[in-house]
Design a protein around this motif. Sequence first.
Motif, PDB file in Angstrom:
ATOM      1  N   GLY A 132      24.381  63.003  83.233  1.00 25.18           N
ATOM      2  CA  GLY A 132      23.263  63.243  84.130  1.00 25.18           C
ATOM      3  C   GLY A 132      22.446  62.014  84.454  1.00 25.18           C
ATOM      4  N   VAL A 133      23.110  60.866  84.640  1.00 25.52           N
ATOM      5  CA  VAL A 133      22.422  59.626  84.986  1.00 25.52           C
ATOM      6  C   VAL A 133      23.024  59.095  86.282  1.00 25.52           C
ATOM      7  CG1 VAL A 133      21.938  59.091  82.573  1.00 25.52           C
ATOM      8  CG2 VAL A 133      24.024  58.205  83.631  1.00 25.52           C
ATOM      9  N   SER A 134      22.432  58.035  86.812  1.00 17.42           N
ATOM     10  CA  SER A 134      22.990  57.417  88.009  1.00 17.42           C
ATOM     11  C   SER A 134      24.199  56.572  87.632  1.00 17.42           C
ATOM     12  CB  SER A 134      21.949  56.539  88.702  1.00 17.42           C
ATOM     13  OG  SER A 134      21.670  55.388  87.919  1.00 17.42           O
ATOM     14  N   GLU A 135      24.988  56.224  88.636  1.00 16.27           N
ATOM     15  CA  GLU A 135      26.177  55.419  88.381  1.00 16.27           C
ATOM     16  C   GLU A 135      25.810  54.062  87.803  1.00 16.27           C
ATOM     17  OE1 GLU A 135      29.245  52.424  89.850  1.00 16.27           O
ATOM     18  OE2 GLU A 135      27.167  52.687  90.473  1.00 16.27           O
ATOM     19  N   LYS A 353      29.943  53.718 101.567  1.00  8.89           N
ATOM     20  CA  LYS A 353      29.519  54.970 102.182  1.00  8.89           C
ATOM     21  C   LYS A 353      30.511  56.083 101.875  1.00  8.89           C
ATOM     22  CE  LYS A 353      27.594  52.179 105.931  1.00  8.89           C
ATOM     23  NZ  LYS A 353      27.669  51.845 107.382  1.00  8.89           N
ATOM     24  N   GLN A 354      30.067  57.322 102.042  1.00 10.01           N
ATOM     25  CA  GLN A 354      30.937  58.449 101.728  1.00 10.01           C
ATOM     26  C   GLN A 354      32.168  58.486 102.613  1.00 10.01           C
ATOM     27  OE1 GLN A 354      29.291  62.276 101.052  1.00 10.01           O
ATOM     28  NE2 GLN A 354      27.469  61.538 100.006  1.00 10.01           N
ATOM     29  N   GLU A 355      32.032  58.058 103.856  1.00 12.96           N
ATOM     30  CA  GLU A 355      33.207  58.068 104.738  1.00 12.96           C
ATOM     31  C   GLU A 355      34.267  57.057 104.294  1.00 12.96           C
ATOM     32  OE1 GLU A 355      29.796  56.009 107.080  1.00 12.96           O
ATOM     33  OE2 GLU A 355      30.054  57.704 105.695  1.00 12.96           O
ATOM     34  N   ALA A 356      33.872  56.117 103.408  1.00 15.21           N
ATOM     35  CA  ALA A 356      34.838  55.146 102.889  1.00 15.21           C
ATOM     36  C   ALA A 356      35.727  55.759 101.812  1.00 15.21           C
ATOM     37  CB  ALA A 356      34.119  53.922 102.325  1.00 15.21           C
ATOM     38  N   GLY A 357      35.329  56.897 101.260  1.00 15.77           N
ATOM     39  CA  GLY A 357      36.102  57.539 100.216  1.00 15.77           C
ATOM     40  C   GLY A 357      35.802  56.962  98.847  1.00 15.77           C
ATOM     41  N   SER A 358      36.382  57.577  97.833  1.00 10.76           N
ATOM     42  CA  SER A 358      36.092  57.197  96.447  1.00 10.76           C
ATOM     43  C   SER A 358      37.208  56.381  95.814  1.00 10.76           C
ATOM     44  CB  SER A 358      35.855  58.462  95.608  1.00 10.76           C
ATOM     45  OG  SER A 358      37.018  59.284  95.607  1.00 10.76           O
ATOM     46  N   SER A 359      38.061  55.774  96.640  1.00 10.29           N
ATOM     47  CA  SER A 359      39.196  55.005  96.117  1.00 10.29           C
ATOM     48  C   SER A 359      39.119  53.526  96.453  1.00 10.29           C
ATOM     49  CB  SER A 359      40.511  55.588  96.650  1.00 10.29           C
ATOM     50  OG  SER A 359      40.670  56.925  96.253  1.00 10.29           O
ATOM     51  N   VAL A 498      30.946  64.374  90.429  1.00 12.76           N
ATOM     52  CA  VAL A 498      31.422  63.014  90.157  1.00 12.76           C
ATOM     53  C   VAL A 498      31.336  62.166  91.420  1.00 12.76           C
ATOM     54  CG1 VAL A 498      33.385  61.627  89.380  1.00 12.76           C
ATOM     55  CG2 VAL A 498      32.936  63.834  88.309  1.00 12.76           C
ATOM     56  N   ASP A 499      31.736  62.738  92.552  1.00 11.34           N
ATOM     57  CA  ASP A 499      31.650  62.014  93.818  1.00 11.34           C
ATOM     58  C   ASP A 499      30.194  61.678  94.155  1.00 11.34           C
ATOM     59  OD1 ASP A 499      34.359  62.041  94.164  1.00 11.34           O
ATOM     60  OD2 ASP A 499      34.387  63.754  95.529  1.00 11.34           O
ATOM     61  N   GLU A 500      29.298  62.618  93.906  1.00 13.33           N
ATOM     62  CA  GLU A 500      27.886  62.365  94.171  1.00 13.33           C
ATOM     63  C   GLU A 500      27.374  61.204  93.314  1.00 13.33           C
ATOM     64  OE1 GLU A 500      23.559  64.704  94.041  1.00 13.33           O
ATOM     65  OE2 GLU A 500      25.405  65.746  93.482  1.00 13.33           O
ATOM     66  N   ALA A 501      27.806  61.169  92.051  1.00 13.74           N
ATOM     67  CA  ALA A 501      27.413  60.061  91.182  1.00 13.74           C
ATOM     68  C   ALA A 501      28.017  58.748  91.669  1.00 13.74           C
ATOM     69  CB  ALA A 501      27.868  60.348  89.745  1.00 13.74           C
ATOM     70  N   TYR A 502      29.244  58.810  92.162  1.00 11.66           N
ATOM     71  CA  TYR A 502      29.914  57.610  92.658  1.00 11.66           C
ATOM     72  C   TYR A 502      29.120  56.974  93.799  1.00 11.66           C
ATOM     73  CZ  TYR A 502      33.657  54.713  94.681  1.00 11.66           C
ATOM     74  OH  TYR A 502      34.400  53.662  95.192  1.00 11.66           O
TER      75      TYR A 502
END
Length: 580
Positions: A132-135, A353-359, A498-502
Amino acid sequence: MSAILSADDLNDFISPGVACIKPVETLPASKPSANGDENEISFNTGAPLPSDLPPAQISLTDCLACSGCVTSAEAVLVSLQSHAEVLSELDSGPGLRLSGDGSKIENMDIGGKIYVASVSPQSRASIAATFGVSEREAGYMIQQLLSGPKGLKSRAVYRNGFQWVVDTNVAREACLVLGADEVMTSILTRRGNSNGVENGDAKQQPAKPILTSSCPGWICYAEKTHPHILPHLSRLKSPQALTGTLLKTTLSRKLGISPERIWHVAIMPCFDKKLEASREELTDAVWEGTGTRGVRDVDCVITSKELLMLADSRRVDFAKLPRTPLPTRIPFPEPKLNSFLFPPARRQKGNGKQEAGSSGGNLHYILQYFASQYEGASVQTTRGRNADVMEYTVTSAAGETLLKAARYYGFRNIQNLVRRLKPAKASRMPGGKPIGSARRPGGKPAGPDYAYVEVMACPGGCTNGGGQIKVDDPVITGLDPSEVKPGPQEQKAWLAQVDEAYFSGEDTVEDAVLDDRHDTVDGISPSYIKDTLAHWAATTGIDLGRLVYTSYREVVSDVGKDAGHTERVIEIAGKIGGGW
């Protein structure tokens, strides 16, 4: 693809049914034993076999020399690269101690090592969602575990800790800039082109479409099952590999020690990164040009979940670690690379950004870079047959199509992509049409004319890696895993966290900070990155091509090709209780 594997449930038997043939090839001749068990295989190199045969040894490289399934290779890698291996290294003896400015080693004569670590943003996101912390706070907690006074070294035999903990995002930015150049070169030349790497390593420009090569599960799949894909793979190293090369080349040169005395662990979101670290192409033999089996640039890879196991093994309560940066840090011995690897707070960037994806955002950066070359150009997005297939088009202000690209995540979608790129085979029948998915004259692939495709093995991208902390993990639920039966919706909701934290980390970089450069694309200055890479090459005296590019090869098995080979495997399998 490796979510079912963990060090806890690993055994030492690999069934011949998955074509792990290396132990059979190395069985020595011996006298028949009294009990008739004349053929035995052992992976336990610490004890002799009852029949006094030396145990058959299998290395990480051997796993890549057969065409067995990925899981068989990963099983060996998980057993050899784990949190236990990290602790064993830290407790192997006193470590090297650096001077206050990091320029020299004060106890060179003890024969110890320098310990360094690199951390992926996806692993930080997994930790962040769990506690429950920031990345960014999760990154500080990992630093405190690996290097801080309340971390591993507080309970270690020799009080060894990791001298530097590096964010792989800095190497990722270099990969993005070089990847954009690779695509631009492909578009401009439309033919093979030298990239300056010597001794046959990745000399040719990848064929169009260029496919991302930073996912080791996808690379293993391509090398073992679809060699026609290999000419399309990007020749760039992954951020993990590039970080390892940068650390070992620079430290060995500046401190005057062998790469073997620099021990590098990487914290990654998937088990397949262990497979990548074991590649012969990613050792000092390549950048030193020795041509022999060398020291790996990344000695060990542990996953996000194994990081918590590492803390638990030292009885460190990870949740109670400080969420602030370490008060002091010895500088990296090369000043310019020190500012590159450890940028000040005012220059730190998030994960995009989120549109960049998580990879890692490979495709997103290439699209933005390409569009920046044409005034008024824009990027259009079209969803494919499912959420893990996306198509992108860069169009000019006049509506002309300038570039086509795509994103394919998950093996179900990757298989469709591979079929579309498979060249046609000539028909054996006189006058017959070409056979295969591509039916154009000359065997050219069918399908959209992509310039670049971002390919990842895991659906949803790297934040969904097999080594990430899962929704039913006891650290989250506080319950035994057998008592928790999360459904697809719970898994999906957890991955969203997890994505939100990313994406929780916000960029703090200002355009004016990057040495007053005005060529930034998506917050990254290509000229700054290229200047830094050139400085790295000049500092180490190694050609940049050797440092940043790698190569791939078809992996072929001889299983069943030799007379009596299959029967011999069946006989051995029967004696140890396995088989087809």
